[in-house]
Design a protein around this motif. Structure first.
Motif, PDB file in Angstrom:
ATOM      1  N   MET A  35       0.809  -1.221   0.097  1.00  0.00           N
ATOM      2  CA  MET A  35      -0.152  -0.130   0.030  1.00  0.00           C
ATOM      3  C   MET A  35       0.793   1.257  -0.064  1.00  0.00           C
ATOM      4  O   MET A  35       0.464   2.184  -0.783  1.00  0.00           O
ATOM      5  CB  MET A  35      -0.928   0.054   1.313  1.00  0.00           C
ATOM      6  N   ARG A  36       1.998   1.214   0.830  1.00  0.00           N
ATOM      7  CA  ARG A  36       2.937   2.513   0.773  1.00  0.00           C
ATOM      8  C   ARG A  36       3.602   2.611  -0.461  1.00  0.00           C
ATOM      9  O   ARG A  36       3.743   3.745  -0.964  1.00  0.00           O
ATOM     10  CB  ARG A  36       3.860   2.049   1.985  1.00  0.00           C
ATOM     11  N   GLU A  37       3.984   1.507  -1.073  1.00  0.00           N
ATOM     12  CA  GLU A  37       4.435   1.656  -2.559  1.00  0.00           C
ATOM     13  C   GLU A  37       3.608   2.228  -3.374  1.00  0.00           C
ATOM     14  O   GLU A  37       4.044   3.094  -3.944  1.00  0.00           O
ATOM     15  CB  GLU A  37       5.039   0.054  -2.947  1.00  0.00           C
ATOM     16  N   LYS A  38       2.340   1.654  -3.539  1.00  0.00           N
ATOM     17  CA  LYS A  38       1.420   2.199  -4.421  1.00  0.00           C
ATOM     18  C   LYS A  38       1.161   3.633  -4.017  1.00  0.00           C
ATOM     19  O   LYS A  38       1.072   4.683  -5.141  1.00  0.00           O
ATOM     20  CB  LYS A  38       0.102   1.355  -4.284  1.00  0.00           C
ATOM     21  N   ALA A  39       1.068   4.247  -2.899  1.00  0.00           N
ATOM     22  CA  ALA A  39       0.833   5.671  -2.740  1.00  0.00           C
ATOM     23  C   ALA A  39       1.903   6.347  -3.035  1.00  0.00           C
ATOM     24  O   ALA A  39       1.709   7.642  -3.325  1.00  0.00           O
ATOM     25  CB  ALA A  39       0.747   5.627  -0.954  1.00  0.00           C
ATOM     26  N   GLY A  40       3.212   5.784  -3.160  1.00  0.00           N
ATOM     27  CA  GLY A  40       4.348   6.798  -3.322  1.00  0.00           C
ATOM     28  C   GLY A  40       4.429   6.787  -5.024  1.00  0.00           C
ATOM     29  O   GLY A  40       4.832   7.833  -5.420  1.00  0.00           O
ATOM     30  N   GLN A  41       4.066   5.848  -5.810  1.00  0.00           N
ATOM     31  CA  GLN A  41       3.981   6.163  -7.202  1.00  0.00           C
ATOM     32  C   GLN A  41       2.904   6.887  -7.611  1.00  0.00           C
ATOM     33  O   GLN A  41       3.116   7.489  -8.791  1.00  0.00           O
ATOM     34  CB  GLN A  41       3.460   4.584  -7.753  1.00  0.00           C
ATOM     35  N   ALA A  42       1.908   7.182  -7.016  1.00  0.00           N
ATOM     36  CA  ALA A  42       0.798   7.983  -7.419  1.00  0.00           C
ATOM     37  C   ALA A  42       0.998   9.488  -7.327  1.00  0.00           C
ATOM     38  O   ALA A  42       1.875   9.889  -7.111  1.00  0.00           O
ATOM     39  CB  ALA A  42      -0.503   7.667  -6.666  1.00  0.00           C
TER      40      ALA A  42
END
Length: 64
Positions: free
Chosen positions: A57-64
């Protein structure tokens, strides 16, 4: 639970997965505390799964 499976899910599915893991962890913790279950190894597995989901979840939030 695979990280490949988790990476294929969207944010809403990950949030739902996290909630279900947290509920399962709480239920198992209560069973162990009241001596209804002796599956203490499952507690560690659930904690690692929760950490995996939070990391994705944290990785996906950083990519957005």
């Amino acid at each position: 639970m695979n990280t490949k499976e988790l990476r294929g899910k969207n944010a809403a599915e990950l949030k739902q997965e996290l909630e279900s893991l947290l509920r399962a962890h709480f239920a198992l913790r209560m069973q162990v505390a009241t001596q209804q279950s002796n599956k203490t190894a499952d507690l560690g597995k659930l904690r690692r799964d929760i950490a995996r989901v939070k990391t994705i979840m944290r990785e996906k939030a950083g990519q957005a």
